[in-house]
Design a protein around this motif. Structure first.
Motif, mmCIF file in Angstrom:
data_model
loop_
_atom_site.group_PDB
_atom_site.id
_atom_site.type_symbol
_atom_site.label_atom_id
_atom_site.label_comp_id
_atom_site.label_asym_id
_atom_site.label_seq_id
_atom_site.Cartn_x
_atom_site.Cartn_y
_atom_site.Cartn_z
ATOM 1 N N ALA A 14 0.838 -1.223 0.028
ATOM 2 C CA ALA A 14 -0.072 -0.152 -0.040
ATOM 3 C C ALA A 14 0.684 1.352 0.007
ATOM 4 N N ASP A 15 1.986 1.266 0.656
ATOM 5 C CA ASP A 15 2.835 2.430 0.843
ATOM 6 C C ASP A 15 3.685 2.645 -0.406
ATOM 7 N N LEU A 16 3.903 1.718 -1.129
ATOM 8 C CA LEU A 16 4.652 1.568 -2.405
ATOM 9 C C LEU A 16 4.075 2.538 -3.482
ATOM 10 N N PRO A 17 4.964 3.414 -4.293
ATOM 11 C CA PRO A 17 4.462 3.900 -5.483
ATOM 12 C C PRO A 17 3.801 3.039 -6.492
ATOM 13 N N ALA A 26 10.281 4.803 -22.667
ATOM 14 C CA ALA A 26 10.311 3.593 -21.898
ATOM 15 C C ALA A 26 9.160 2.713 -22.444
ATOM 16 N N ALA A 27 9.440 1.454 -22.706
ATOM 17 C CA ALA A 27 8.051 0.401 -23.069
ATOM 18 C C ALA A 27 7.719 -0.179 -21.604
ATOM 19 N N GLY A 28 8.386 -0.223 -20.612
ATOM 20 C CA GLY A 28 8.069 -0.905 -19.700
ATOM 21 C C GLY A 28 7.810 -0.176 -18.407
ATOM 22 N N LEU A 29 6.855 -0.537 -17.387
ATOM 23 C CA LEU A 29 6.851 0.180 -16.087
ATOM 24 C C LEU A 29 7.439 -0.831 -15.121
ATOM 25 N N ASP A 30 8.466 0.150 -14.271
ATOM 26 C CA ASP A 30 9.153 -0.776 -13.512
ATOM 27 C C ASP A 30 8.132 -1.238 -12.148
ATOM 28 N N LEU A 31 8.386 -2.559 -12.001
ATOM 29 C CA LEU A 31 7.818 -3.295 -10.854
ATOM 30 C C LEU A 31 8.532 -3.274 -9.670
ATOM 31 N N LEU A 32 7.815 -2.985 -8.401
ATOM 32 C CA LEU A 32 8.845 -2.958 -7.077
ATOM 33 C C LEU A 32 8.359 -4.081 -6.389
ATOM 34 N N ALA A 33 9.521 -4.437 -5.594
ATOM 35 C CA ALA A 33 9.252 -5.521 -4.684
ATOM 36 C C ALA A 33 8.454 -5.121 -3.469
ATOM 37 N N ALA A 34 7.574 -5.697 -3.095
ATOM 38 C CA ALA A 34 6.753 -5.426 -1.886
ATOM 39 C C ALA A 34 7.010 -6.638 -0.763
ATOM 40 N N VAL A 51 8.855 -13.062 -5.969
ATOM 41 C CA VAL A 51 9.090 -11.782 -5.232
ATOM 42 C C VAL A 51 7.643 -11.119 -5.439
ATOM 43 N N PRO A 52 6.924 -10.868 -4.185
ATOM 44 C CA PRO A 52 5.619 -10.244 -4.293
ATOM 45 C C PRO A 52 5.724 -8.674 -4.718
ATOM 46 N N THR A 53 4.695 -7.999 -5.504
ATOM 47 C CA THR A 53 4.567 -6.762 -5.931
ATOM 48 C C THR A 53 3.604 -6.005 -5.125
ATOM 49 N N GLY A 54 2.761 -6.650 -4.604
ATOM 50 C CA GLY A 54 1.525 -5.947 -3.694
ATOM 51 C C GLY A 54 0.624 -5.439 -4.815
ATOM 52 N N LEU A 55 0.342 -5.830 -5.748
ATOM 53 C CA LEU A 55 -0.660 -5.423 -7.016
ATOM 54 C C LEU A 55 -1.370 -6.733 -7.544
ATOM 55 N N VAL A 56 -2.796 -6.160 -7.748
ATOM 56 C CA VAL A 56 -3.509 -6.821 -8.662
ATOM 57 C C VAL A 56 -3.866 -5.906 -9.938
ATOM 58 N N LEU A 57 -3.763 -6.514 -10.763
ATOM 59 C CA LEU A 57 -4.154 -5.613 -12.296
ATOM 60 C C LEU A 57 -5.403 -6.369 -12.646
ATOM 61 N N ASP A 105 27.154 -14.493 -9.315
ATOM 62 C CA ASP A 105 28.375 -15.151 -8.678
ATOM 63 C C ASP A 105 28.032 -15.016 -7.115
ATOM 64 N N GLU A 106 27.093 -14.180 -6.840
ATOM 65 C CA GLU A 106 27.046 -13.636 -5.324
ATOM 66 C C GLU A 106 25.423 -13.741 -5.119
ATOM 67 N N ALA A 107 25.104 -14.106 -3.869
ATOM 68 C CA ALA A 107 23.869 -13.596 -3.368
ATOM 69 C C ALA A 107 23.347 -12.248 -3.670
ATOM 70 N N VAL A 108 21.963 -12.090 -4.125
ATOM 71 C CA VAL A 108 21.530 -10.665 -4.058
ATOM 72 C C VAL A 108 20.403 -10.443 -3.129
ATOM 73 N N THR A 109 20.404 -9.328 -2.503
ATOM 74 C CA THR A 109 19.419 -9.000 -1.436
ATOM 75 C C THR A 109 18.370 -7.943 -2.154
ATOM 76 N N VAL A 110 17.289 -8.693 -2.148
ATOM 77 C CA VAL A 110 15.968 -7.745 -2.773
ATOM 78 C C VAL A 110 15.264 -6.805 -1.758
ATOM 79 N N THR A 111 15.364 -5.825 -1.773
ATOM 80 C CA THR A 111 14.808 -4.757 -0.557
ATOM 81 C C THR A 111 13.346 -4.162 -1.044
ATOM 82 N N ARG A 112 12.570 -3.858 0.026
ATOM 83 C CA ARG A 112 11.385 -3.136 -0.232
ATOM 84 C C ARG A 112 11.608 -1.875 -1.300
ATOM 85 N N GLY A 113 10.649 -1.957 -2.304
ATOM 86 C CA GLY A 113 10.549 -0.851 -3.178
ATOM 87 C C GLY A 113 11.741 -0.993 -4.319
#
Length: 150
Positions: A14-17, A26-34, A51-57, A105-113
């Motif tokens: 709810a608080d994410l843009p 740009a052809a694509g809208l950027d999806l954010l991690a929720a 990874v959830p986006t918090g969106l229903v289309l 080669d390394e772990a990746v951390t996905v953060t909010r937004g």
């Protein structure tokens, strides 16, 4: 042409843009991690996560959503969309999720937004398959799997 698409934000997003285009062309809208602020998602080498986006289309009939990788994440960290492009059908009403895989080669951390993928909305043509005894011949014929580059 601008297509209006109804979007429902789920509580955990709810608080994410809302997704947006990051440039005029740009052809694509950027999806954010929720993902929760206090619980980022770690994707280890070779691992995949939804990874959830918090969106229903509410995509209109005759259109689909294509979930595609972000080139910068793929190049710098090896993070990409596993089933690229992922398809969101017009009649799907669940949360948009992004299946990410870490090919780096390394772990990746996905953060909010964090911008994790792109959403391209595209028209869909429905086809009717008609069984036939034969199909028309072409110069290529049945050559496939790299046959045109040999």
């Amino acid at each position: 042409m601008t297509l209006r698409i109804a979007v429902k934000r789920l509580a955990h997003g709810a608080d994410l843009p809302l997704p947006r285009y990051e440039s005029a062309g740009a052809a694509g809208l950027d999806l954010l991690a929720a993902v929760p602020e206090d619980a980022p998602m770690v994707i280890g080498r070779g691992a995949r996560r939804l990874v959830p986006t918090g969106l229903v289309l509410e995509l209109p009939p005759g259109f689909e959503g294509q979930v595609r990788p972000r080139s910068g994440l793929a190049l710098r960290q090896g993070l990409t969309v596993l089933n690229a492009p992922g398809t969101i059908d017009a009649d799907y009403r669940g949360e948009v999720g992004v299946i990410l895989v870490n090919l780096g080669d390394e772990a990746v951390t996905v953060t909010r937004g964090m911008r994790i993928a792109q959403l391209v909305v595209a028209p869909v043509t429905r086809a009717e398959l008609v069984e036939a005894e034969a199909v028309g011949a072409t110069a290529r014929g049945a050559g496939g799997f790299g046959s045109t580059g040999v």
